[in-house]
Design an enzyme around this catalytic site. Structure first.
Site, PDB file in Angstrom:
ATOM      1  N   PHE A 114      29.290  27.407  19.622  1.00  0.00           N
ATOM      2  CA  PHE A 114      28.446  26.965  18.510  1.00  0.00           C
ATOM      3  C   PHE A 114      29.043  27.497  17.205  1.00  0.00           C
ATOM      4  O   PHE A 114      29.427  28.667  17.125  1.00  0.00           O
ATOM      5  CB  PHE A 114      27.034  27.514  18.718  1.00  0.00           C
ATOM      6  CG  PHE A 114      26.019  26.943  17.780  1.00  0.00           C
ATOM      7  CD1 PHE A 114      25.496  25.672  17.975  1.00  0.00           C
ATOM      8  CD2 PHE A 114      25.569  27.681  16.695  1.00  0.00           C
ATOM      9  CE1 PHE A 114      24.546  25.149  17.105  1.00  0.00           C
ATOM     10  CE2 PHE A 114      24.620  27.162  15.820  1.00  0.00           C
ATOM     11  CZ  PHE A 114      24.113  25.889  16.025  1.00  0.00           C
ATOM     12  N   ASP A 185      26.764  34.651  24.891  1.00  0.00           N
ATOM     13  CA  ASP A 185      25.659  34.025  24.185  1.00  0.00           C
ATOM     14  C   ASP A 185      24.892  33.153  25.183  1.00  0.00           C
ATOM     15  O   ASP A 185      25.468  32.233  25.781  1.00  0.00           O
ATOM     16  CB  ASP A 185      26.187  33.197  23.003  1.00  0.00           C
ATOM     17  CG  ASP A 185      25.047  32.747  22.087  1.00  0.00           C
ATOM     18  OD1 ASP A 185      23.932  32.505  22.611  1.00  0.00           O
ATOM     19  OD2 ASP A 185      25.277  32.646  20.872  1.00  0.00           O
ATOM     20  N   TYR A 210      13.561  30.407  20.700  1.00  0.00           N
ATOM     21  CA  TYR A 210      12.853  29.184  20.267  1.00  0.00           C
ATOM     22  C   TYR A 210      13.352  27.940  20.971  1.00  0.00           C
ATOM     23  O   TYR A 210      12.821  26.865  20.767  1.00  0.00           O
ATOM     24  CB  TYR A 210      12.958  29.000  18.743  1.00  0.00           C
ATOM     25  CG  TYR A 210      14.369  28.998  18.200  1.00  0.00           C
ATOM     26  CD1 TYR A 210      15.168  27.864  18.301  1.00  0.00           C
ATOM     27  CD2 TYR A 210      14.911  30.132  17.606  1.00  0.00           C
ATOM     28  CE1 TYR A 210      16.469  27.867  17.824  1.00  0.00           C
ATOM     29  CE2 TYR A 210      16.202  30.140  17.122  1.00  0.00           C
ATOM     30  CZ  TYR A 210      16.985  29.011  17.238  1.00  0.00           C
ATOM     31  OH  TYR A 210      18.270  29.016  16.771  1.00  0.00           O
ATOM     32  N   LYS A 211      14.388  28.073  21.808  1.00  0.00           N
ATOM     33  CA  LYS A 211      14.873  26.910  22.566  1.00  0.00           C
ATOM     34  C   LYS A 211      14.053  26.807  23.859  1.00  0.00           C
ATOM     35  O   LYS A 211      12.885  26.460  23.797  1.00  0.00           O
ATOM     36  CB  LYS A 211      16.374  27.033  22.793  1.00  0.00           C
ATOM     37  CG  LYS A 211      17.140  26.869  21.469  1.00  0.00           C
ATOM     38  CD  LYS A 211      18.633  27.092  21.569  1.00  0.00           C
ATOM     39  CE  LYS A 211      19.265  26.847  20.202  1.00  0.00           C
ATOM     40  NZ  LYS A 211      20.581  27.455  20.053  1.00  0.00           N
ATOM     41  N   ARG A 357      22.324  13.947  23.025  1.00  0.00           N
ATOM     42  CA  ARG A 357      22.047  15.116  23.860  1.00  0.00           C
ATOM     43  C   ARG A 357      20.598  15.099  24.330  1.00  0.00           C
ATOM     44  O   ARG A 357      19.684  14.875  23.534  1.00  0.00           O
ATOM     45  CB  ARG A 357      22.332  16.369  23.024  1.00  0.00           C
ATOM     46  CG  ARG A 357      22.190  17.664  23.766  1.00  0.00           C
ATOM     47  CD  ARG A 357      22.635  18.805  22.877  1.00  0.00           C
ATOM     48  NE  ARG A 357      21.636  19.123  21.864  1.00  0.00           N
ATOM     49  CZ  ARG A 357      21.540  20.311  21.255  1.00  0.00           C
ATOM     50  NH1 ARG A 357      22.393  21.269  21.551  1.00  0.00           N
ATOM     51  NH2 ARG A 357      20.621  20.532  20.356  1.00  0.00           N
TER      52      ARG A 357
HETATM   53  C1  LIG Z   1      21.055  27.720  18.612  1.00  0.00           C
HETATM   54  C2  LIG Z   1      22.260  28.574  18.547  1.00  0.00           C
HETATM   55  C3  LIG Z   1      22.468  29.448  17.468  1.00  0.00           C
HETATM   56  C4  LIG Z   1      21.514  29.478  16.302  1.00  0.00           C
HETATM   57  O1  LIG Z   1      21.484  30.722  15.679  1.00  0.00           O
HETATM   58  P1  LIG Z   1      20.270  31.103  14.714  1.00  0.00           P
HETATM   59  O2  LIG Z   1      20.717  32.316  14.035  1.00  0.00           O
HETATM   60  O3  LIG Z   1      19.061  31.303  15.610  1.00  0.00           O
HETATM   61  O4  LIG Z   1      20.035  29.951  13.794  1.00  0.00           O
HETATM   62  C5  LIG Z   1      23.576  30.282  17.503  1.00  0.00           C
HETATM   63  N1  LIG Z   1      24.453  30.243  18.542  1.00  0.00           N
HETATM   64  C6  LIG Z   1      24.283  29.404  19.588  1.00  0.00           C
HETATM   65  C7  LIG Z   1      25.264  29.404  20.713  1.00  0.00           C
HETATM   66  C8  LIG Z   1      23.196  28.530  19.617  1.00  0.00           C
HETATM   67  O5  LIG Z   1      23.033  27.680  20.616  1.00  0.00           O
END
Ligand SMILES: *Cc1c(COP(=O)(O)O)cnc(C)c1O
Length: 398
Positions: A114, A185, A210-211, A357
């Site tokens: 990400f 992660d 939050y996911k 997705r």
């Molecule tokens: C959703 C996601 C994020 C988002 O980070 P926030 O700081 O919560 O906005 C970061 N890394 C990965 C791999 C994600 O899937």
């Protein structure tokens, strides 16, 4: 414990007529959350005022809730703590891990990671100095790229775009064999599939709530530090609530024992209360049962779409052990197709450049939903009903 997910569906407040295939991006609202939040607001904040930090146990919430998430990711008790956003927790884990491998200056990641994780790593390298660098390779090349130049391997277990899943145990073992540490992660893993951070040997892990864990927009992240490192890791963000004795108000920083040193500042109590209401649902299920149901749903969706939508190209691995809990298809008009789907009540999302997705969350999605979503998608593709100007204007959030 329940394995009957037709019962858990009623624990969520989903709008009528919507098939929500985006619980992997923003989990839906559990029915119990509104009442729990109202109680925290009126009875705790309203009546207890500042005494709530002690009387309502607010100060313990980051560790108490960390343990409940720890059960879902196979963590030892007392090794997970909540706070901040995932991007910040990535920074802390990465900076701490790098410092524990002196003499090496390479962070290894993959091009499917990400962007925020990669940006954080790039920014940290800039801060640390010109010798530090982030090296990214294709996801399938991570294993081969692990050599004795690598300080830290930073990998997101499930690729946010394709749903491809890395082998945590094998990559961690190889990283350790070359003398590197690991930051995993779990943004698309926690609550999606069984994770074993302790058994898999992970050094650090981070993820969001939050996911799949339904804490609501902006809910706090979690961080795991393996107990063998937890009293040694130096938190790069040394805030007062990670201090050994915050209310001694010493002028000098001394880290707290264990993972609590990764706390930074005042925790978001309302979001944590929302998360706690959601975790009551998670207490009733086993991740192995969620996984079995999720694989059945993703298989069913793949089979259905491939049989009816020849123009969509599967981007998700077919092998179960290489798949997370989402399915993605490629199409050059993916954005417009997704908008047409949303207009008909099937909510997924679009990820540039061409990915449609769909997240599958057995707590509230069943086989009948999958069949309905496939039928609606097939209709849109057959009639080209996505080919309208209103479906092609990009919104700020896709
Ligand atoms: C959703 C996601 C994020 C988002 O980070 P926030 O700081 O919560 O906005 C970061 N890394 C990965 C791999 C994600 O899937």
């Amino acid at each position: 414990m329940t394995t009957d997910f037709s019962q858990t569906r009623h624990l969520f407040d989903l709008p009528e007529g919507v098939i929500y295939l985006d619980g992997n991006s923003l989990g839906p609202l559990p029915r119990a959350t509104a009442a729990r939040l109202a109680r925290t607001v009126t009875e705790e904040w309203g009546q207890m005022l500042i005494t709530g930090w002690n009387r309502a146990g607010w100060m313990e919430m980051p560790a108490r809730i960390g343990d409940r998430i720890g059960r879902l990711i196979g963590a030892e008790k007392g090794s997970v703590v909540m706070g901040d956003t995932l991007s910040i927790k990535v920074y802390q884990a990465l900076a701490s891990a790098l410092e524990m491998v002196p003499g090496r200056k390479v962070i290894l990641s993959d091009t499917g990671n990400f962007p925020s994780d990669l940006y954080i790593a790039q920014g940290l390298c800039r801060t640390l100095g010109p010798d530090y660098r982030l090296k990214t390779v294709a996801p399938e090349d991570v294993m081969a790229a692990l050599d004795d130049s690598v300080a830290v391997m930073m990998i997101t277990e499930v690729d946010y775009r394709t749903g491809r899943r890395h082998d945590m145990g094998a990559l961690t073992a190889r990283a350790h064999a070359v003398g590197a540490l690991t930051v995993w992660d779990l943004a698309h893993s926690a609550g999606a599939l069984p994770v074993e951070v302790a058994a898999g040997g992970a050094d650090f892990a981070v993820g969001c709530s939050y996911k799949y864990l339904n804490s609501g927009p902006g809910g706090p992240a979690f961080i795991y530090v393996a107990p063998r490192h937890a009293d040694r890791a130096r938190p790069a963000l040394s805030g007062w609530l990670g201090h050994e004795a915050p209310f001694a108000f010493d002028l000098d920083y001394r880290p707290h024992d264990g993972v609590e040193r990764m706390r930074v500042g005042t925790p978001p109590i309302l979001q944590l209360a929302a998360l706690e209401a959601s975790l009551d649902i998670w207490d009733q299920v086993e991740m192995a049962d969620i996984r079995a149901a999720s694989l059945a749903l993703t298989d069913r969706f793949i089979t259905g779409v491939e049989a009816t939508c020849p123009d969509l190209v599967l981007a998700t691995p077919r092998a179960h052990d290489q798949r997370g809990s989402q399915v993605s298809f490629r199409h050059p008009e993916g954005y417009a197709i997704m908008q047409a789907l949303i207009a008909q009540g099937v909510i997924g999302d679009f990820r540039a450049p061409d990915i449609l997705r769909f997240g599958f969350t057995p707590l509230f999605i069943d086989a009948a939903d999958v069949d309905k979503a496939v039928a609606i998608l097939a209709g849109i593709m057959a009639q080209r009903s996505w080919d309208r100007p209103e479906f092609k204007t990009r919104a700020r959030v896709t």
